[in-house]
Design a protein around this motif. Structure first.
Motif, PDB file in Angstrom:
ATOM      1  N   LEU A 240       8.291  17.885-122.583  1.00  0.00           N
ATOM      2  CA  LEU A 240       8.446  17.782-123.868  1.00  0.00           C
ATOM      3  C   LEU A 240       8.285  18.961-124.775  1.00  0.00           C
ATOM      4  O   LEU A 240       8.901  19.433-125.444  1.00  0.00           O
ATOM      5  CB  LEU A 240       7.808  16.573-124.226  1.00  0.00           C
ATOM      6  CG  LEU A 240       7.955  16.176-125.995  1.00  0.00           C
ATOM      7  CD1 LEU A 240       9.461  16.003-126.088  1.00  0.00           C
ATOM      8  CD2 LEU A 240       7.109  14.977-126.267  1.00  0.00           C
ATOM      9  N   PHE A 241       6.839  19.461-124.365  1.00  0.00           N
ATOM     10  CA  PHE A 241       6.309  20.537-125.106  1.00  0.00           C
ATOM     11  C   PHE A 241       7.295  21.710-125.053  1.00  0.00           C
ATOM     12  O   PHE A 241       7.452  22.399-125.901  1.00  0.00           O
ATOM     13  CB  PHE A 241       4.778  20.908-125.070  1.00  0.00           C
ATOM     14  CG  PHE A 241       4.289  21.771-125.827  1.00  0.00           C
ATOM     15  CD1 PHE A 241       4.996  22.176-127.240  1.00  0.00           C
ATOM     16  CD2 PHE A 241       3.294  22.501-125.297  1.00  0.00           C
ATOM     17  CE1 PHE A 241       4.168  22.984-127.738  1.00  0.00           C
ATOM     18  CE2 PHE A 241       2.352  23.349-126.386  1.00  0.00           C
ATOM     19  CZ  PHE A 241       2.732  23.573-127.655  1.00  0.00           C
ATOM     20  N   LEU A 242       7.628  22.125-123.889  1.00  0.00           N
ATOM     21  CA  LEU A 242       8.600  23.163-123.390  1.00  0.00           C
ATOM     22  C   LEU A 242       9.821  23.307-123.999  1.00  0.00           C
ATOM     23  O   LEU A 242      10.502  24.055-124.778  1.00  0.00           O
ATOM     24  CB  LEU A 242       8.715  23.487-121.821  1.00  0.00           C
ATOM     25  CG  LEU A 242       7.425  23.796-121.148  1.00  0.00           C
ATOM     26  CD1 LEU A 242       7.855  23.616-119.764  1.00  0.00           C
ATOM     27  CD2 LEU A 242       6.960  25.327-121.585  1.00  0.00           C
ATOM     28  N   GLN A 258       7.183  22.050-136.874  1.00  0.00           N
ATOM     29  CA  GLN A 258       6.547  20.735-136.833  1.00  0.00           C
ATOM     30  C   GLN A 258       6.894  19.694-135.686  1.00  0.00           C
ATOM     31  O   GLN A 258       5.886  19.105-135.241  1.00  0.00           O
ATOM     32  CB  GLN A 258       7.035  20.017-138.240  1.00  0.00           C
ATOM     33  CG  GLN A 258       6.454  20.469-139.537  1.00  0.00           C
ATOM     34  CD  GLN A 258       7.036  20.234-140.782  1.00  0.00           C
ATOM     35  OE1 GLN A 258       8.304  19.750-140.833  1.00  0.00           O
ATOM     36  NE2 GLN A 258       6.279  19.792-141.544  1.00  0.00           N
ATOM     37  N   ALA A 259       8.054  19.919-135.101  1.00  0.00           N
ATOM     38  CA  ALA A 259       8.316  19.323-134.065  1.00  0.00           C
ATOM     39  C   ALA A 259       7.508  19.808-132.909  1.00  0.00           C
ATOM     40  O   ALA A 259       6.994  19.058-131.912  1.00  0.00           O
ATOM     41  CB  ALA A 259       9.882  19.495-133.641  1.00  0.00           C
ATOM     42  N   ALA A 260       7.388  20.905-132.710  1.00  0.00           N
ATOM     43  CA  ALA A 260       6.651  21.547-131.475  1.00  0.00           C
ATOM     44  C   ALA A 260       5.198  21.260-131.554  1.00  0.00           C
ATOM     45  O   ALA A 260       4.525  20.713-130.803  1.00  0.00           O
ATOM     46  CB  ALA A 260       6.787  23.185-131.449  1.00  0.00           C
ATOM     47  N   PHE A 261       4.519  21.147-132.921  1.00  0.00           N
ATOM     48  CA  PHE A 261       3.241  20.584-133.069  1.00  0.00           C
ATOM     49  C   PHE A 261       3.093  19.343-132.824  1.00  0.00           C
ATOM     50  O   PHE A 261       1.945  18.809-132.161  1.00  0.00           O
ATOM     51  CB  PHE A 261       3.015  20.750-134.819  1.00  0.00           C
ATOM     52  CG  PHE A 261       1.617  20.486-135.067  1.00  0.00           C
ATOM     53  CD1 PHE A 261       0.634  21.041-134.806  1.00  0.00           C
ATOM     54  CD2 PHE A 261       1.427  19.399-135.818  1.00  0.00           C
ATOM     55  CE1 PHE A 261      -0.817  20.663-135.294  1.00  0.00           C
ATOM     56  CE2 PHE A 261       0.286  18.808-136.111  1.00  0.00           C
ATOM     57  CZ  PHE A 261      -0.956  19.547-135.826  1.00  0.00           C
ATOM     58  N   ARG A 262       3.882  18.498-133.063  1.00  0.00           N
ATOM     59  CA  ARG A 262       3.804  17.025-132.747  1.00  0.00           C
ATOM     60  C   ARG A 262       3.797  16.955-131.322  1.00  0.00           C
ATOM     61  O   ARG A 262       3.294  16.040-130.737  1.00  0.00           O
ATOM     62  CB  ARG A 262       4.815  16.243-133.570  1.00  0.00           C
ATOM     63  CG  ARG A 262       4.616  16.164-134.852  1.00  0.00           C
ATOM     64  CD  ARG A 262       5.565  14.874-135.593  1.00  0.00           C
ATOM     65  NE  ARG A 262       7.044  15.707-135.560  1.00  0.00           N
ATOM     66  CZ  ARG A 262       7.635  16.145-136.518  1.00  0.00           C
ATOM     67  NH1 ARG A 262       6.936  16.256-137.337  1.00  0.00           N
ATOM     68  NH2 ARG A 262       8.759  16.324-136.292  1.00  0.00           N
ATOM     69  N   LEU A 266       1.262  15.132-128.424  1.00  0.00           N
ATOM     70  CA  LEU A 266       1.600  13.980-127.375  1.00  0.00           C
ATOM     71  C   LEU A 266       1.323  14.579-126.098  1.00  0.00           C
ATOM     72  O   LEU A 266       0.985  13.863-125.428  1.00  0.00           O
ATOM     73  CB  LEU A 266       3.229  13.846-127.687  1.00  0.00           C
ATOM     74  CG  LEU A 266       3.704  12.578-126.458  1.00  0.00           C
ATOM     75  CD1 LEU A 266       3.132  11.309-126.731  1.00  0.00           C
ATOM     76  CD2 LEU A 266       5.095  12.443-126.791  1.00  0.00           C
ATOM     77  N   GLN A 267       1.597  16.008-125.629  1.00  0.00           N
ATOM     78  CA  GLN A 267       1.263  16.252-124.254  1.00  0.00           C
ATOM     79  C   GLN A 267      -0.176  16.201-124.214  1.00  0.00           C
ATOM     80  O   GLN A 267      -0.628  15.759-123.213  1.00  0.00           O
ATOM     81  CB  GLN A 267       1.821  17.868-124.354  1.00  0.00           C
ATOM     82  CG  GLN A 267       1.425  18.542-123.031  1.00  0.00           C
ATOM     83  CD  GLN A 267       1.214  19.669-123.016  1.00  0.00           C
ATOM     84  OE1 GLN A 267       0.808  20.310-123.668  1.00  0.00           O
ATOM     85  NE2 GLN A 267       1.279  20.491-121.724  1.00  0.00           N
ATOM     86  N   LEU A 268      -1.012  16.740-125.197  1.00  0.00           N
ATOM     87  CA  LEU A 268      -2.417  16.542-124.869  1.00  0.00           C
ATOM     88  C   LEU A 268      -2.808  15.285-124.558  1.00  0.00           C
ATOM     89  O   LEU A 268      -3.611  14.988-123.757  1.00  0.00           O
ATOM     90  CB  LEU A 268      -3.172  17.069-125.970  1.00  0.00           C
ATOM     91  CG  LEU A 268      -4.993  17.016-125.982  1.00  0.00           C
ATOM     92  CD1 LEU A 268      -5.374  17.747-124.859  1.00  0.00           C
ATOM     93  CD2 LEU A 268      -5.308  17.374-127.219  1.00  0.00           C
TER      94      LEU A 268
END
Length: 283
Positions: A240-242, A258-262, A266-268
């Motif tokens: 998802l993060f990639l 902002q989408a990458a930040f969110r 979630l990944q963490l």
């Protein structure tokens, strides 16, 4: 209550405390629930102290940024005075001593190192001076993982070490995504975050390749005994993060950032909860 949540950055603190719990979960060995709970609470309190010190030191910066103008030292909701330094110092000292007596001094040293890295190394020494400030600041999360692991086994086997590396690698692309979204704020405050220095497009590429390294690090604990539950969470969150980081490369700007930040958040969460769940399921 909201003032304290804001001042002590408790949302970040809870994530840091979860990292300590994950560090303990992936470390072979056993520790009683009581001492481990004290250690996790110590990490939370030390993180809260570092967050409060960050706001104490950065009141001038916060006043120039739309995102942070509502913080209590800026608005005057809390008096900006030396009494807070005593409170912050007492919180830090108490958390370190509690960790030492509940577990061991190695774990306590990591608790202190995490707070010191965020509160002093990142906030005081680096943030106003270099675009690579958050790279070194990423060690704060790593120390939380190491504190949890050292509470179980001070010699630190491979799985928690790789999880600590993952926390270190997670912080830069996470905050650089936020910095793209808030680039004008950071520029107005004179903070040399990466997008302010090199621009959004180049920052987006650095974020993507940083995310690639991060995802590889999150998968490495699979070679040290972590099983399908962890790997499924790490792979899913990483994918998802990639995806969001690549979308940011294709279209650098606030919305994609902002989408990458969110996605990074979630990944963490998936990585840390996956580590705990995997331990609960026996790998």
């Amino acid at each position: 209550m909201r003032l304290l949540l804001n001042l002590f950055k408790l949302r970040i603190g809870l994530a840091i405390a979860l990292a300590a719990a994950a560090g303990a979960a992936v470390t072979p060995g056993a520790v009683d629930a009581g001492p481990l709970a004290v250690l996790v609470l110590a990490v939370l309190v030390s993180s809260a102290a570092a967050g409060a010190y960050n706001q104490y030191v950065e009141r001038d910066i916060d006043a120039r940024m739309a995102r942070t103008r509502g913080r209590p030292f800026v608005t005057g909701a809390l008096a900006h005075g030396p009494a807070w330094l005593w409170v912050i110092g007492a919180m830090t000292a108490g958390s370190v001593l509690a960790a030492a007596f509940a577990t061991n001094w190695i774990a306590a040293l990591y608790v202190f190192a995490g707070a010191f890295t965020y509160g002093v190394v990142y906030t005081v020494w680096l943030k106003r001076r270099t675009a690579w400030n958050i790279v070194v600041g990423g060690l704060a999360g790593s120390f939380a993982v190491l504190a949890g692991a050292a509470a179980v086994a001070p010699e630190l086997p491979g799985a928690p070490l790789w999880l600590a590396v993952a926390l270190f690698l997670w912080t830069p692309p996470h905050f650089w995504s936020l910095a793209i979204a808030c680039r004008e704020d950071y520029a107005a405050a004179g903070v040399p975050m990466l997008p302010v220095v090199v621009g959004d497009a180049r920052s987006a590429k650095i974020i993507f390749w940083s995310a690639v390294a991060l995802v590889a690090a999150t998968l490495a604990p699979g070679a040290y005994g972590l099983g399908w539950a962890y790997l499924a969470c790490a792979a899913g969150g990483g994918a998802l993060f990639l995806w969001k980081a690549w979308a940011l490369v294709l279209e650098p700007g606030r919305r994609r950032a902002q989408a990458a930040f969110r996605a990074s958040l979630l990944q963490l969460g998936l990585v840390l909860l996956g580590a705990i769940a995997d331990a609960a399921l026996g790998g």
